[in-house]
Design an enzyme around this catalytic site. Structure first.
Site, PDB file in Angstrom:
ATOM      1  N   SER A 120       1.058   6.425   9.024  1.00 46.09           N
ATOM      2  CA  SER A 120       1.598   5.444   9.962  1.00 46.09           C
ATOM      3  C   SER A 120       1.792   6.062  11.329  1.00 46.09           C
ATOM      4  CB  SER A 120       2.972   4.969   9.496  1.00 46.09           C
ATOM      5  OG  SER A 120       2.921   4.502   8.190  1.00 46.09           O
ATOM      6  N   HIS A 141      -5.296   2.499   8.739  1.00 47.65           N
ATOM      7  CA  HIS A 141      -3.889   2.216   8.447  1.00 47.65           C
ATOM      8  C   HIS A 141      -3.696   0.787   7.939  1.00 47.65           C
ATOM      9  CE1 HIS A 141       0.480   1.749   9.950  1.00 47.65           C
ATOM     10  NE2 HIS A 141       0.456   2.228   8.730  1.00 47.65           N
ATOM     11  N   GLU A 153      -5.377  -0.966  11.065  1.00 47.49           N
ATOM     12  CA  GLU A 153      -5.523  -0.242  12.331  1.00 47.49           C
ATOM     13  C   GLU A 153      -6.537   0.874  12.106  1.00 47.49           C
ATOM     14  OE1 GLU A 153      -1.447  -0.130  14.895  1.00 47.49           O
ATOM     15  OE2 GLU A 153      -1.337   0.887  12.979  1.00 47.49           O
ATOM     16  N   ASN A 192       3.290   0.370  14.817  1.00 47.39           N
ATOM     17  CA  ASN A 192       4.588   1.044  14.646  1.00 47.39           C
ATOM     18  C   ASN A 192       5.230   1.436  15.964  1.00 47.39           C
ATOM     19  OD1 ASN A 192       5.208   0.950  11.885  1.00 47.39           O
ATOM     20  ND2 ASN A 192       3.559   2.385  11.485  1.00 47.39           N
TER      21      ASN A 192
HETATM   22  N1  CAA Z   1      -1.602 -10.333  -4.451  1.00 45.78           N
HETATM   23  C1  CAA Z   1      -2.120 -11.407  -3.844  1.00 45.78           C
HETATM   24  N2  CAA Z   1      -1.354 -12.328  -3.183  1.00 45.78           N
HETATM   25  C2  CAA Z   1      -0.030 -12.137  -3.166  1.00 45.78           C
HETATM   26  C3  CAA Z   1       0.579 -11.021  -3.786  1.00 45.78           C
HETATM   27  C4  CAA Z   1      -0.278 -10.098  -4.448  1.00 45.78           C
HETATM   28  N3  CAA Z   1       0.198  -9.016  -5.015  1.00 45.78           N
HETATM   29  N4  CAA Z   1       1.912 -11.083  -3.563  1.00 45.78           N
HETATM   30  C5  CAA Z   1       2.129 -12.176  -2.838  1.00 45.78           C
HETATM   31  N5  CAA Z   1       0.973 -12.811  -2.609  1.00 45.78           N
HETATM   32  C6  CAA Z   1       0.778 -14.031  -1.829  1.00 45.78           C
HETATM   33  C7  CAA Z   1       1.510 -15.208  -2.449  1.00 45.78           C
HETATM   34  O1  CAA Z   1       0.689 -15.833  -3.420  1.00 45.78           O
HETATM   35  C8  CAA Z   1       1.748 -16.091  -1.231  1.00 45.78           C
HETATM   36  O2  CAA Z   1       0.554 -16.783  -0.896  1.00 45.78           O
HETATM   37  P1  CAA Z   1       0.588 -18.290  -0.319  1.00 45.78           P
HETATM   38  O3  CAA Z   1       1.277 -18.170   1.009  1.00 45.78           O
HETATM   39  O4  CAA Z   1      -0.866 -18.638  -0.218  1.00 45.78           O
HETATM   40  O5  CAA Z   1       1.364 -19.062  -1.341  1.00 45.78           O
HETATM   41  C9  CAA Z   1       2.000 -15.077  -0.120  1.00 45.78           C
HETATM   42  O6  CAA Z   1       1.387 -13.850  -0.549  1.00 45.78           O
HETATM   43  C10 CAA Z   1       3.476 -14.825   0.127  1.00 45.78           C
HETATM   44  O7  CAA Z   1       4.060 -14.410  -1.101  1.00 45.78           O
HETATM   45  P2  CAA Z   1       5.409 -14.977  -1.675  1.00 45.78           P
HETATM   46  O8  CAA Z   1       5.516 -16.446  -1.347  1.00 45.78           O
HETATM   47  O9  CAA Z   1       5.535 -14.588  -3.095  1.00 45.78           O
HETATM   48  O10 CAA Z   1       6.483 -14.134  -0.920  1.00 45.78           O
HETATM   49  P3  CAA Z   1       7.165 -14.379   0.436  1.00 45.78           P
HETATM   50  O11 CAA Z   1       6.843 -15.700   1.033  1.00 45.78           O
HETATM   51  O12 CAA Z   1       8.569 -14.007   0.184  1.00 45.78           O
HETATM   52  O13 CAA Z   1       6.456 -13.281   1.353  1.00 45.78           O
HETATM   53  C11 CAA Z   1       5.939 -11.173   2.218  1.00 45.78           C
HETATM   54  C12 CAA Z   1       6.553 -11.928   1.069  1.00 45.78           C
HETATM   55  C13 CAA Z   1       4.429 -11.351   2.206  1.00 45.78           C
HETATM   56  C14 CAA Z   1       6.266  -9.691   2.004  1.00 45.78           C
HETATM   57  C15 CAA Z   1       6.528 -11.716   3.556  1.00 45.78           C
HETATM   58  O14 CAA Z   1       7.939 -11.694   3.509  1.00 45.78           O
HETATM   59  C16 CAA Z   1       6.063 -10.932   4.753  1.00 45.78           C
HETATM   60  O15 CAA Z   1       4.980 -11.131   5.269  1.00 45.78           O
HETATM   61  N6  CAA Z   1       6.942 -10.006   5.232  1.00 45.78           N
HETATM   62  C17 CAA Z   1       6.617  -9.140   6.345  1.00 45.78           C
HETATM   63  C18 CAA Z   1       5.812  -7.971   5.841  1.00 45.78           C
HETATM   64  C19 CAA Z   1       5.475  -7.009   6.933  1.00 45.78           C
HETATM   65  O16 CAA Z   1       5.822  -7.141   8.098  1.00 45.78           O
HETATM   66  N7  CAA Z   1       4.752  -5.950   6.543  1.00 45.78           N
HETATM   67  C20 CAA Z   1       4.373  -4.893   7.447  1.00 45.78           C
HETATM   68  C21 CAA Z   1       5.294  -3.755   7.234  1.00 45.78           C
HETATM   69  S1  CAA Z   1       4.896  -2.441   8.346  1.00 45.78           S
HETATM   70  C22 CAA Z   1       3.797  -1.536   7.491  1.00 45.78           C
HETATM   71  O17 CAA Z   1       3.438  -1.780   6.382  1.00 45.78           O
HETATM   72  C23 CAA Z   1       3.185  -0.410   8.212  1.00 45.78           C
HETATM   73  C24 CAA Z   1       3.916   0.836   8.337  1.00 45.78           C
HETATM   74  O18 CAA Z   1       3.267   1.776   8.685  1.00 45.78           O
HETATM   75  C25 CAA Z   1       5.357   1.012   8.186  1.00 45.78           C
END
Ligand code: CAA
Length: 286
Positions: A120, A141, A153, A192
């Site tokens: 990251s 990334h 990324e 990030n």
């Molecule tokens: N496989 C396939 N699809 C999946 C899945 C999986 N394992 N898990 C969830 N999904 C799908 C669900 O089916 C759902 O699809 P639809 O919208 O088509 O129905 C969708 O993903 C959302 O899932 P949920 O409804 O179960 O869950 P949610 O609505 O609570 O969302 C979340 C969960 C996707 C995590 C959402 O809260 C989100 O986008 N959060 C922000 C995540 C984020 O910002 N991530 C980046 C972090 S930074 C990083 O990673 C980089 C770093 O270097 C630190």
């Protein structure tokens, strides 16, 4: 020439997601971890995620079975010999990553094989210089949860070749179906560098007693339509990872906005790492 034999080093939150999407795309994937416990946990994480996709009717039972069949779990980097792309996704520790790149450089024997890091924040150049072919080292990334998030990324060091970048771009877009953004090799890259100051501000706000964790998160979810609040997002990313990324950013730019607040540091010391440990800013049923 697309990659057909993929290696993934590390099967934690990110490594398991990367292995899952590559195997789901029909690629032969070898996943390496340092212990059989970590391998078992990683395999269980992938199965759970695929099961979730099946329940959401995004994958059939047969596709889940063929995805699992595309995965091989090993405990040594020697098994990476015939891979044409290896993605390293171990913890954010520069010395650990450098040692892995040294080993991969010796282990992988396919001419032109690309060694990628999911780091990251650690400069790609530092990893590239640990290998015999720095032109074949690149940052790829992914974002958590990998099967859901649509971004990769792509980070070139000063020495990464155009061919290496193009092969990764084609794989990320054509095979994994992700949108690629390009970043220079600076700590934090694009996402990030923007995200971490926001998360640290939320932690400082809570630490100073300005507002409660629940209210800070509700503010951003309901007030700005973010899918989750900054503290829940820090719990999802992992407090240890957030801390490590903040430290890399602070080390690179020496700007106060990247300095980890004491509360984050103390919570990491206490093992309150977020979802993965069952408790961070919020409590989770594991
Ligand atoms: N496989 C396939 N699809 C999946 C899945 C999986 N394992 N898990 C969830 N999904 C799908 C669900 O089916 C759902 O699809 P639809 O919208 O088509 O129905 C969708 O993903 C959302 O899932 P949920 O409804 O179960 O869950 P949610 O609505 O609570 O969302 C979340 C969960 C996707 C995590 C959402 O809260 C989100 O986008 N959060 C922000 C995540 C984020 O910002 N991530 C980046 C972090 S930074 C990083 O990673 C980089 C770093 O270097 C630190």
């Amino acid at each position: 020439m697309s990659f057909s034999k993929i290696g993934v080093v590390g099967c934690g939150l990110m490594g398991s997601g990367i292995a899952e999407v590559c195997a789901k795309a029909g690629r032969d994937v070898i996943v390496a971890e340092s212990s059989s416990e970590a391998l078992q946990a990683g395999a269980a994480r992938i199965e759970k995620s695929l099961g979730r996709a099946v329940r959401a009717e995004k994958l059939t039972e047969d596709e889940m079975a063929s995805t699992m069949a595309n995965l091989t779990f090993v405990d040594s980097l020697g098994a990476m010999e015939d891979r044409d792309l290896v993605v390293e996704a171990v913890l954010e520790d520069e010395a650990v990553k450098v040692a892995i790149f040294e080993q991969l450089s010796d282990a992988v024997s396919v001419p032109g094989a690309v060694l990628a890091s999911n780091t990251s924040s650690i400069p790609i150049m530092k990893l590239a210089m640990a290998t015999a072919n720095p032109q074949q080292v690149v940052g790829v990334h992914f974002f958590n949860p990998v099967p859901v998030m649509g971004l990769i990324e792509l980070v070139s060091s000063l020495l990464t070749s155009d061919e290496t970048v193009q092969r990764c771009r084609d794989f990320a877009t054509g095979v994994l179906g992700k949108r690629v953004i390009d970043s220079q090799d600076r700590a934090g890259f694009v996402v990030n560098a923007l995200l971490i100051p926001y998360l640290l501000s939320a932690i400082r706000m809570m630490e100073s007693g300005f507002a409660s964790a629940e209210d800070i998160d509700a503010g951003m979810v309901l007030g700005c339509n973010h899918p989750m609040g900054p503290l829940a997002l820090t719990d999802l990313i992992g407090l240890d990872t957030t801390m490590a990324v903040a430290e890399s950013l602070y080390e690179e730019f020496k700007e106060q906005l990247y300095a980890p607040p004491p509360l984050l540091s103390r919570m990491c010391d206490a093992g309150l790492l977020g979802r993965k440990s069952g408790r961070g800013f919020f409590v989770y049923n594991r």
